[in-house]
Design an enzyme around this catalytic site. Structure first.
Site, mmCIF file in Angstrom:
data_model
loop_
_atom_site.group_PDB
_atom_site.id
_atom_site.type_symbol
_atom_site.label_atom_id
_atom_site.label_comp_id
_atom_site.label_asym_id
_atom_site.label_seq_id
_atom_site.Cartn_x
_atom_site.Cartn_y
_atom_site.Cartn_z
ATOM 1 N N ASP A 523 0.884 -1.269 0.005
ATOM 2 C CA ASP A 523 -0.005 -0.070 0.016
ATOM 3 C C ASP A 523 0.925 1.184 -0.071
ATOM 4 O O ASP A 523 1.459 1.578 0.737
ATOM 5 C CB ASP A 523 -0.783 -0.165 1.353
ATOM 6 C CG ASP A 523 -1.718 1.110 1.317
ATOM 7 O OD1 ASP A 523 -1.653 2.066 0.415
ATOM 8 O OD2 ASP A 523 -2.680 1.028 2.043
ATOM 9 N N HIS A 524 0.851 1.927 -1.019
ATOM 10 C CA HIS A 524 1.876 3.247 -1.346
ATOM 11 C C HIS A 524 1.428 4.390 -0.266
ATOM 12 O O HIS A 524 2.372 5.213 -0.278
ATOM 13 C CB HIS A 524 1.938 3.357 -2.688
ATOM 14 C CG HIS A 524 3.094 4.000 -2.977
ATOM 15 N ND1 HIS A 524 4.171 4.229 -2.195
ATOM 16 C CD2 HIS A 524 3.835 4.320 -4.298
ATOM 17 C CE1 HIS A 524 5.290 5.011 -2.922
ATOM 18 N NE2 HIS A 524 5.019 4.879 -4.147
ATOM 19 N N ARG A 525 0.254 4.369 0.300
ATOM 20 C CA ARG A 525 -0.012 5.298 1.062
ATOM 21 C C ARG A 525 0.580 5.189 2.454
ATOM 22 O O ARG A 525 1.146 5.905 3.279
ATOM 23 C CB ARG A 525 -1.613 5.228 1.515
ATOM 24 C CG ARG A 525 -2.544 5.405 0.488
ATOM 25 C CD ARG A 525 -3.836 5.389 0.761
ATOM 26 N NE ARG A 525 -3.975 4.026 1.418
ATOM 27 C CZ ARG A 525 -5.208 3.283 1.925
ATOM 28 N NH1 ARG A 525 -6.272 4.153 1.879
ATOM 29 N NH2 ARG A 525 -5.161 2.220 2.322
ATOM 30 N N ILE A 527 3.687 2.683 2.742
ATOM 31 C CA ILE A 527 4.801 2.243 2.613
ATOM 32 C C ILE A 527 5.538 2.902 1.296
ATOM 33 O O ILE A 527 5.133 3.076 0.299
ATOM 34 C CB ILE A 527 4.980 0.633 2.352
ATOM 35 C CG1 ILE A 527 4.579 0.032 3.496
ATOM 36 C CG2 ILE A 527 6.371 0.152 1.798
ATOM 37 C CD1 ILE A 527 4.280 -1.473 3.239
#
Ligand code: CAO
Length: 551
Positions: A523-525, A527
């Site tokens: 989850d790029h939010r 990591i």
């Protein structure tokens, strides 16, 4: 409390008109002029407004009945004083006195301006029951449009009712004189139209001056176009709706009366998306409500397509060949909802790498005999569990969840890892707890036990909760790689594909190495790519040399 009967008012002399919708139920409290039933002739639908306010005590008609003026529709326990039945009749008489018959009313200048082919005529606002300054809420035509007689030109809305004003004849709109938001009254010019050639003789007759002319022969809202007594008040038309619009929006026809359109507007529903269920494809209020309900239910159950995301249109597959409808299992439905939720909410990034498991496999195979003695089978999975646990400890940015308050990150100090298990009922993800504290044999036993429980449908909800990270292993099945979907509220998942011997350059020569394809979605939010790079490098190093697990 007096009981008042509400009867079919003057409906322009039509007889045996079908009741297509009843918009009240026994027990409902209605206000004066609330729509109570909708009638429909070949050309027009009409909402009959309540001529008395109060509680509905009886409904005397049902959908499909044919009614004429004077037939009783409903009974109402009237509010306030009980002037009783006399009230409506008295009103009706008053109305008849107050309102002269249509024939005596001033007529609009709706007659030909030229007569080449067709004739240009004015289309004024017809008798709208005496309402003044009524808002134009919709303009249904544009200049240049060809319209058929009865097509809706504009929709007007008062506090209580909406009315569609139909074209008095077939023809072409040559000029529009109103726009949305305008306030209009009877006689105001709506449009100029060129009547279709060969228009009826009546239209071609010379007209009296505007101040003496009637509305352009409407099938439109009309209150006083006959000499019969009126059951509604002088301030409102007994028939508050006009022709049913037959509107084309986005390629699909919308066939709905004013009340349905009003409800659609109130709820912000594009009626072109609503499936009609009424007779002759007519849309009902329930259709609009069901449409909204389905969207809300889908959103609440996590099936939502997200605001503004268009739904995949329904397809009749039977048109293309034989089909069978198979009921989805509960597990499959949960998976469907979870996957949609994650896919729509989580900005996914997937990184790929191959881990060299040559040494790990040698070690695992060396333990085969021990495993057999224990009555179990040692696969690569417990090694991967241990390696992931070590990486989660080394890179705690992966061992988090986003807090629902939107302000915090939840940093976990435990290491529970889920494993995706393929079962006849669908995908299940039991969670192995405290993986960092357990040895290979213990993990092997737990994986086997959990996988068995999953396949037998015996997992408890608690067995599937509390995961920090998930491993989805398709290694036994094959494939070079895939992009796993993060199992929210976790923030990362490892996809494992089939190990293969590959030539690997060691600096001086190619050597055969057993390479395991890994895909790490996160989850790029939560990591960053750099965190992911560090996590993956660490994981790879541990898998490639499991002795590091001892460090
Ligand atoms: N590469 C090569 N071989 C592999 C391998 C890999 N990555 N992973 C496992 N294998 C081998 C095992 O070693 C075993 O071989 P042997 O019988 O010769 O020892 C064989 O494949 C079968 O393994 P397994 O599937 O019985 O055991 P496992 O520990 O690998 O997996 C479990 C257990 C429960 C994860 C698995 O059975 C399963 O259900 N996998 C499906 C998961 C899934 O559906 N994921 C997708 C989720 S998203 O849609």
């Amino acid at each position: 409390m007096a009981i008042e009967t509400i009867k079919v008012p003057d409906i322009g002399g039509s007889e045996g008109v079908e009741v297509i919708e009843i918009t009240v139920a026994v027990g409902d409290t209605i206000a004066l002029e609330d729509a109570i039933v909708t009638l429909e002739t070949d050309k027009a639908s009409m909402e009959i407004p309540a001529s008395a306010a109060g509680k509905v005590t009886a409904i005397k008609v049902k959908e499909g009945d044919k009614v004429s003026e004077g037939d009783v529709l409903i009974e109402v326990e009237a509010e306030g004083d009980s002037a009783g039945d006399d009230k409506s009749e008295a009103k009706a008489e008053d109305t008849a006195e107050e309102k002269p018959e249509a024939e005596d009313k001033p007529k609009a200048e709706d007659k030909p301006k030229s007569s080449s082919g067709g004739s240009e005529r004015e289309v004024p606002v017809p008798d709208i029951g005496g309402s003044e300054g009524v808002e134009v809420i919709e303009v249904c035509v544009s200049e240049g449009d060809e319209v058929a007689e009865g097509d809706s030109l504009i929709v007007l809305e008062t506090d209580k009712a909406s009315m569609e004003i139909p074209a008095p004849a077939a023809g072409k709109i040559t000029a529009l004189k109103v726009k949305e938001g305008d306030k209009v009254s009877e006689g105001d010019l709506i449009a100029m139209m060129q009547s279709a050639a060969g228009g009826d003789a009546e239209e071609a007759e010379p007209a009296p001056s505007k101040s003496e002319s009637a509305p352009a022969k409407p099938e439109a809202p009309k209150a006083a176009d006959s000499g019969k007594a009126k059951s509604a008040e002088a301030t409102s038309s007994p028939v508050t709706a006009a022709a049913v619009a037959d509107e084309v929006t986005g390629g699909s026809k919308v066939y709905a009366g004013p009340a349905v359109r009003r409800l659609g507007r109130q709820l912000g529903v594009d009626l072109a998306r609503v499936k009609p269920s009424g007779p002759r494809q007519r849309m009902t209020k329930d259709d609009v409500r069901d449409y909204v309900k389905n969207i809300v239910t889908a959103q609440q159950s996590g099936q939502a397509t997200g605001s503004g995301i268009p739904q995949v249109p329904a397809v009749d597959f039977a048109k293309f060949g034989e089909i069978e409808m198979v009921k989805m299992s509960k597990v499959k439905k949960i998976t469907r909802d979870n996957m949609s939720r994650s896919w729509l909410n989580v900005p996914h990034v997937t990184q790929f790498d191959d881990a060299d498991i040559t040494d790990m496999e040698a070690f695992r195979k060396g333990l085969k005999a021990d495993a057999e003695k224990r009555g179990s089978k040692l696969t690569p999975l417990p090694f991967l569990l241990k390696a992931c646990a070590a990486a989660l400890v080394a890179e705690p940015s992966f061992n988090v969840s986003l807090h629902h308050d939107g302000e915090h990150i939840v940093q976990k100090h435990y290491v529970h890892i889920g494993i995706a298990v393929d079962t006849p009922n669908g995908l299940m993800v039991p969670v192995i707890r405290d993986v960092d504290k357990k040895g290979l044999w213990e993990l092997t036993d737990e994986i086997n036990e959990m996988a068995k429980k999953a396949r037998e449908g015996k997992l408890m909800p608690s067995d599937m909760q509390g995961g920090c990270f998930t491993i989805s292993s398709l290694g036994a099945m094959g494939g070079n790689g895939f992009t796993p979907i993060v199992n929210t509220p976790e923030v990362a998942i490892l996809g494992v594909s089939r190990a293969q011997m590959k030539p690997v350059w060691n600096g001086s020569e190619f050597v055969p190495r057993n390479m395991l394809p890994l895909s790490l979605s996160y989850d790029h939010r939560a990591i960053n790519g750099a965190d992911a790079g560090r996590f993956f490098t660490y994981l790879n190093a541990v898998i490639s040399d499991v002795r590091r697990l001892l460090l």
